[in-house]
Design a protein around this motif. Structure first.
Motif, PDB file in Angstrom:
ATOM      1  N   THR A   1      38.896  35.711  32.530  1.00 52.15           N
ATOM      2  CA  THR A   1      39.930  36.528  33.189  1.00 52.15           C
ATOM      3  C   THR A   1      39.340  37.332  34.335  1.00 52.15           C
ATOM      4  OG1 THR A   1      41.227  36.700  31.153  1.00 52.15           O
ATOM      5  CG2 THR A   1      41.608  38.363  32.842  1.00 52.15           C
ATOM      6  N   ASN A   2      38.190  37.950  34.100  1.00 49.19           N
ATOM      7  CA  ASN A   2      37.552  38.764  35.140  1.00 49.19           C
ATOM      8  C   ASN A   2      37.122  37.923  36.336  1.00 49.19           C
ATOM      9  OD1 ASN A   2      37.917  41.100  33.726  1.00 49.19           O
ATOM     10  ND2 ASN A   2      35.785  41.349  33.106  1.00 49.19           N
TER      11      ASN A   2
ATOM     12  N   LYS B   1      38.394  35.069  37.397  1.00 48.01           N
ATOM     13  CA  LYS B   1      39.577  34.649  38.162  1.00 48.01           C
ATOM     14  C   LYS B   1      40.176  35.826  38.929  1.00 48.01           C
ATOM     15  CE  LYS B   1      40.796  30.840  35.057  1.00 48.01           C
ATOM     16  NZ  LYS B   1      41.772  30.326  34.065  1.00 48.01           N
ATOM     17  N   ALA B   2      40.236  37.000  38.291  1.00 46.70           N
ATOM     18  CA  ALA B   2      40.793  38.176  38.961  1.00 46.70           C
ATOM     19  C   ALA B   2      39.951  38.574  40.164  1.00 46.70           C
ATOM     20  CB  ALA B   2      40.899  39.338  37.973  1.00 46.70           C
ATOM     21  N   ALA B   3      38.630  38.521  40.001  1.00 46.80           N
ATOM     22  CA  ALA B   3      37.748  38.892  41.105  1.00 46.80           C
ATOM     23  C   ALA B   3      37.893  37.940  42.286  1.00 46.80           C
ATOM     24  CB  ALA B   3      36.297  38.923  40.625  1.00 46.80           C
TER      25      ALA B   3
ATOM     26  N   GLY C   1      38.422  43.279  37.513  1.00 50.39           N
ATOM     27  CA  GLY C   1      39.775  43.018  37.054  1.00 50.39           C
ATOM     28  C   GLY C   1      40.833  43.784  37.821  1.00 50.39           C
ATOM     29  N   SER C   2      40.392  44.716  38.673  1.00 52.98           N
ATOM     30  CA  SER C   2      41.338  45.519  39.443  1.00 52.98           C
ATOM     31  C   SER C   2      41.978  44.680  40.544  1.00 52.98           C
ATOM     32  CB  SER C   2      40.609  46.720  40.069  1.00 52.98           C
ATOM     33  OG  SER C   2      41.431  47.394  40.992  1.00 52.98           O
ATOM     34  N   SER C   3      43.188  45.073  40.924  1.00 44.17           N
ATOM     35  CA  SER C   3      43.876  44.359  42.003  1.00 44.17           C
ATOM     36  C   SER C   3      43.480  44.903  43.365  1.00 44.17           C
ATOM     37  CB  SER C   3      45.396  44.486  41.821  1.00 44.17           C
ATOM     38  OG  SER C   3      45.780  45.859  41.858  1.00 44.17           O
ATOM     39  N   GLU C   4      42.598  45.897  43.394  1.00 44.94           N
ATOM     40  CA  GLU C   4      42.161  46.507  44.648  1.00 44.94           C
ATOM     41  C   GLU C   4      40.650  46.357  44.798  1.00 44.94           C
ATOM     42  OE1 GLU C   4      43.393  50.551  44.384  1.00 44.94           O
ATOM     43  OE2 GLU C   4      45.523  50.115  44.679  1.00 44.94           O
TER      44      GLU C   4
ATOM     45  N   ASN D   1      40.422  36.109  43.055  1.00 41.10           N
ATOM     46  CA  ASN D   1      41.763  36.155  43.649  1.00 41.10           C
ATOM     47  C   ASN D   1      42.100  37.531  44.220  1.00 41.10           C
ATOM     48  OD1 ASN D   1      42.552  33.434  43.089  1.00 41.10           O
ATOM     49  ND2 ASN D   1      42.852  33.984  40.950  1.00 41.10           N
ATOM     50  N   ASN D   2      41.931  38.574  43.414  1.00 39.36           N
ATOM     51  CA  ASN D   2      42.367  39.911  43.811  1.00 39.36           C
ATOM     52  C   ASN D   2      41.369  40.612  44.726  1.00 39.36           C
ATOM     53  OD1 ASN D   2      44.506  39.395  42.090  1.00 39.36           O
ATOM     54  ND2 ASN D   2      43.652  40.587  40.390  1.00 39.36           N
ATOM     55  N   GLN D   3      40.114  40.235  44.618  1.00 46.24           N
ATOM     56  CA  GLN D   3      39.079  40.873  45.437  1.00 46.24           C
ATOM     57  C   GLN D   3      38.369  39.823  46.292  1.00 46.24           C
ATOM     58  OE1 GLN D   3      36.536  43.383  43.050  1.00 46.24           O
ATOM     59  NE2 GLN D   3      38.230  44.321  41.970  1.00 46.24           N
TER      60      GLN D   3
END
Length: 375
Positions: free
Chosen positions: A251-252, A254-256, A190-193, A258-260
């Protein structure tokens, strides 16, 4: 999973070391000529230009540089007893082995760094010496051995002092916990980094498994699948081992993706990423339509059938990652397949193994699936 990753990577390193040792053992003796020796200072100066070497701060590196100077002058190494004959080292490979032994004895980080650079400089010089040799067979075998040494260092050590190199060191040497090995590779999805050096380390792991496990074998695939599964479980499970609910899992995912993306792109194919996204969309839709957020009062009959079959269709029941996704996705709905998932994920305890090496300490994930897909 963390223990699997370490065991598989250590097994690959053991094979790499055996290849390297065999290659150097096959190199004929090569006596260093004056012309060859004259090229050593250039290699050492280039490698050590930013490194401080003192007897107090870097004792092993200091010992190595003194040994190299003695080698150039034809002097015998310091004898431990007057009863032993003083024998100057003439053979290039023998000197390399002596330096390697000294490098392994370095204790502090400063000494390890300096000793490693000196050993690398000497190995670089060996290639120069081989080219100067009048014996083409010796030159060729020495070049092959040096190439294997360099390849092993690139894969398992990486760029010196880089973030990727530190992660590889953690994987092979970290002793606090198996979970720490996974956390050294991945941040929370979920992190953006992303973890600094993660992409480099993942690339090295894939290269290690493809190079030193039989390429394309179930064992090589299983070793890499353990890494892939580790990231998937970071996306879908809590630290307790409980699977996230549909909304958080979606959510996790999609975040992974996109953000990772740089990490996800290394680990998963475009088809797998597409299916994961479709799964996230389905889970988002399911969570919105269900008014009971605890899922405690839901009748699982038709819902289990519809969502379970949709997940199997989207992700493919015959793929390793697909089997993992199918299991974790339906758990919030079914609520009762811990034991079944454990059996499906581990294939009954069969793991990655190589005939020439002891198996990793805990069974791998992917190979077990291949042997048990009918079940």
């Amino acid at each position: 999973i963390g223990t699997n990753i370490r065991g598989n990577t250590q097994a690959a390193l053991d094979v790499a070391k055996s290849f390297e040792k065999k290659a150097w053992n096959e190199v004929p003796k090569l006596a260093a000529t004056e012309e060859m020796l004259a090229a050593i200072p250039g290699h050492v100066s280039k490698a050590m230009k930013d490194v401080l070497v003192t007897e107090g701060r870097t004792p092993k590196a200091a010992e190595m540089i003194q040994a190299i100077e003695g080698f150039m002058k034809g002097e015998a190494p310091a004898s431990v007893s007057s009863m032993l004959p003083a024998s100057p080292v003439r053979d290039v490979n023998t000197m390399r082995q002596l330096l390697l032994d000294s490098m392994k004895e370095a204790v502090t980080d400063q000494d390890k760094r300096a000793a490693g650079k000196l050993y690398g400089a000497f190995n670089d010089w060996i290639e120069t010496a081989a080219k100067m040799s009048s014996d083409p067979t010796t030159a060729a075998k020495m070049s092959i051995a040096r190439g294997i040494t360099r390849q092993n260092a690139e894969i398992f050590k990486g760029q010196p002092n880089s973030a990727g190199a530190r992660i590889m060191k953690d994987i092979l040497e970290r002793s606090d916990s198996a979970e720490g090995i996974v956390n050294s590779l991945f941040l929370n999805p979920g992190s953006s980094e992303i973890k600094n050096g993660a992409v480099q380390a993942l690339t090295s792991l894939r290269r290690a498994y493809d190079t030193y496990w039989p390429k394309g074998s179930p064992e090589a695939r299983a070793a890499w699948d353990d890494v892939r599964l580790a990231y998937w479980l970071k996306m879908t499970e809590r630290k307790t081992g409980d699977v996230n609910g549909p909304a958080l899992m979606a959510t996790n995912i999609k975040a992974a993706l996109n953000n990772q993306a740089s990490v996800a792109n290394v680990l998963f194919t475009s088809e797998e990423r597409s299916r994961m996204l479709r799964l996230a969309n389905v889970l988002t839709d399911v969570s919105k339509k269900n008014p009971n957020t605890s899922w405690s009062g839901v009748s699982i009959g038709s819902l289990m059938k519809d969502v379970g079959n949709a997940v199997v269709t989207m992700l493919g029941g015959n793929s390793v990652i697909g089997r993992a996704v199918v299991g974790t996705a339906v758990k919030p709905i079914a609520g009762q397949f811990n034991a079944a998932r454990a059996r499906a994920a581990t294939g009954g305890g069969m793991g990655a193994s190589m005939p020439v090496l002891p198996p990793p300490p805990i069974s791998g994930y992917g190979a077990g699936y291949g042997a048990n897909q009918d079940r």
